[in-house]
Motif scaffolding. Structure first.
Motif, PDB file in Angstrom:
ATOM      1  N   GLN A  15       0.671  -1.036  -0.135  1.00 22.71           N
ATOM      2  CA  GLN A  15      -0.095  -0.160   0.109  1.00 22.71           C
ATOM      3  C   GLN A  15       0.855   1.314   0.072  1.00 22.71           C
ATOM      4  OE1 GLN A  15      -2.356  -0.929   3.389  1.00 22.71           O
ATOM      5  NE2 GLN A  15      -4.240  -1.191   2.146  1.00 22.71           N
ATOM      6  N   ARG A  18       2.347   1.710  -3.559  1.00 20.91           N
ATOM      7  CA  ARG A  18       1.289   2.469  -4.249  1.00 20.91           C
ATOM      8  C   ARG A  18       0.996   3.771  -4.062  1.00 20.91           C
ATOM      9  NH1 ARG A  18      -0.237   3.622  -8.888  1.00 20.91           N
ATOM     10  NH2 ARG A  18      -2.624   3.697  -9.287  1.00 20.91           N
ATOM     11  N   GLU A  21       3.878   5.897  -5.490  1.00 24.62           N
ATOM     12  CA  GLU A  21       3.378   6.123  -6.936  1.00 24.62           C
ATOM     13  C   GLU A  21       2.552   7.419  -7.222  1.00 24.62           C
ATOM     14  OE1 GLU A  21       2.439   2.604  -8.887  1.00 24.62           O
ATOM     15  OE2 GLU A  21       4.199   1.464  -8.162  1.00 24.62           O
ATOM     16  N   VAL A  74      -6.330   1.456  -0.611  1.00 23.14           N
ATOM     17  CA  VAL A  74      -5.920   2.279  -1.611  1.00 23.14           C
ATOM     18  C   VAL A  74      -6.947   2.644  -2.694  1.00 23.14           C
ATOM     19  CG1 VAL A  74      -4.266   2.323  -3.687  1.00 23.14           C
ATOM     20  CG2 VAL A  74      -3.259   1.477  -1.526  1.00 23.14           C
ATOM     21  N   LYS A  75      -7.933   1.771  -2.929  1.00 19.22           N
ATOM     22  CA  LYS A  75      -8.962   2.045  -4.035  1.00 19.22           C
ATOM     23  C   LYS A  75      -9.746   3.207  -3.538  1.00 19.22           C
ATOM     24  CE  LYS A  75     -12.452  -1.063  -2.074  1.00 19.22           C
ATOM     25  NZ  LYS A  75     -13.232  -2.539  -2.670  1.00 19.22           N
TER      26      LYS A  75
END
Length: 370
Positions: A15, A18, A21, A74-75
């Protein structure tokens, strides 16, 4: 009374990677980037008030982002809840109508396709709105692709034969893909070209002087990638026969010869048929591609290589120079040949052709559909 500082936000290494990023992205929406940055700080144990100060948001926003991350991971970063966000400003049905008109109607001035400005004027919208709708629906009216669906009644049989030869060639046999590249032009530019330099591509004049043509015969060995070539003025049956004799000499005795080729009359003339009928040529086997299916002939891929890398930007003061250039480039190719590998099974190709025929003429029963 001040609230106690929140504990560090718990997250996995995946997580965190991500989120990093997303926080460094230059293409994601700003809300995603700022929320990912805030959550990374929360994961490091930075207080909500300090995160809010660094990200120029309110502490309540930081708390809401932390809570959503705990629930959705994260979504949930940058997600807009139903009913929130910018409300659509176009009347209902406008987007669908733009898509319909783009696909099914032509401009009143008889142009072949719409532009953002012409469609915007026609529908009373802004050109940026039209551009956004096209982008969202992957519509590109300014582009067109060429195609030709073969009407060969033996398409399935020939396609299966040729593709089977590529993907499962017979043992103790040389398999060639053969064709001619006709009318190769010896073109010389009217002025000298300028070399490439930083910030500017190389140049060449748009006009040229024609110094004659030659026909390039080529046979690509499917297994090795090596190419047998011959340049000649003309491509009659007699010329094809002379090239076949060259192939015959190049293949060791005891090996069969299979040749994939297309359907012009020069490939089926009486001189060639007589030569192939000789018992000494029983090792020869011709495999014709379906009509309008030159893409099934692998040597076309090699023609693209020599055209892109030697012919298109070359300058030739005579046909002799052109032929020398072709032979030299081919020699270097054969020093380190690269075979082209066919991957698509025949059945997939046949299915696409059936679908294309049905789309072109749905009222007609497809003869090959069984």
């Amino acid at each position: 009374m001040a609230l106690p500082p929140a504990p560090a936000l718990r997250m996995t290494d995946v997580q965190r990677a991500r989120l990093a990023e997303m926080a460094s992205s230059s293409s994601l929406p700003y809300r995603v980037v700022i929320q990912a940055s805030a959550l990374l700080l929360a994961g490091d144990g930075v207080a909500n008030e300090e995160i809010a100060r660094r990200c120029s948001v309110t502490p309540n926003s930081v708390r809401a982002w932390r809570q959503r991350f705990g629930e959705q991971g994260v979504k949930g970063v940058g997600a807009i809840a139903p009913g929130r966000g910018r409300k659509p400003r176009l009347p209902e049905g406008t987007v669908a109508e733009v898509v319909r008109v783009t696909q099914q109607e032509q401009p009143p001035d008889t142009s072949t396709h719409w532009t953002t400005r012409s469609l915007a004027k026609h529908m009373g919208l802004g050109k940026d709105t039209v551009a956004r709708i096209w982008r969202d629906h992957k519509l590109k009216p300014w582009k067109i692709e060429t195609f030709k669906v073969s009407n060969d009644p033996r398409f399935e049989e020939k396609c299966t034969d040729v593709v089977g030869l590529y993907m499962n060639p017979p043992g103790r046999a040389a398999v060639f893909s053969f064709d001619e590249k006709t009318q190769c032009q010896a073109l010389d530019r009217t002025q000298a070209s300028l070399p490439m330099k930083p910030g500017r591509a190389g140049t060449m004049t748009h006009d040229y002087k024609r110094n004659g043509t030659t026909d390039l015969f080529a046979a690509l060995n499917i297994a090795t990638g090596e190419v047998i070539t011959h340049c000649h003025k003309g491509h009659t049956t007699v010329d094809v026969l002379a090239f076949f004799k060259k192939i015959d000499k190049a293949v060791p005795k005891g090996q069969d010869i299979h040749v994939v080729l297309d359907n012009p009359s020069a490939h089926k003339g009486p001189e060639l048929q007589k030569w192939l009928a000789d018992p000494r040529r029983k090792r020869w086997h011709l495999h014709f591609t379906p009509t309008s299916s030159s893409w099934l002939n692998l040597v076309e891929r090699w023609f693209k290589e020599i055209t892109d890398k030697r012919l298109r930007r070359g300058t030739f003061a005579s046909v002799t120079q052109l032929v020398d250039a072709i032979e030299t480039w081919t020699k270097h190719w054969n020093d380190n040949p690269k075979p082209f590998v066919w991957h698509q099974p025949a059945q997939e190709i046949i299915t696409k052709v059936r679908r294309g025929r049905a789309a072109l003429n749905p009222a007609v029963k497809i003869a090959t559909d069984h």
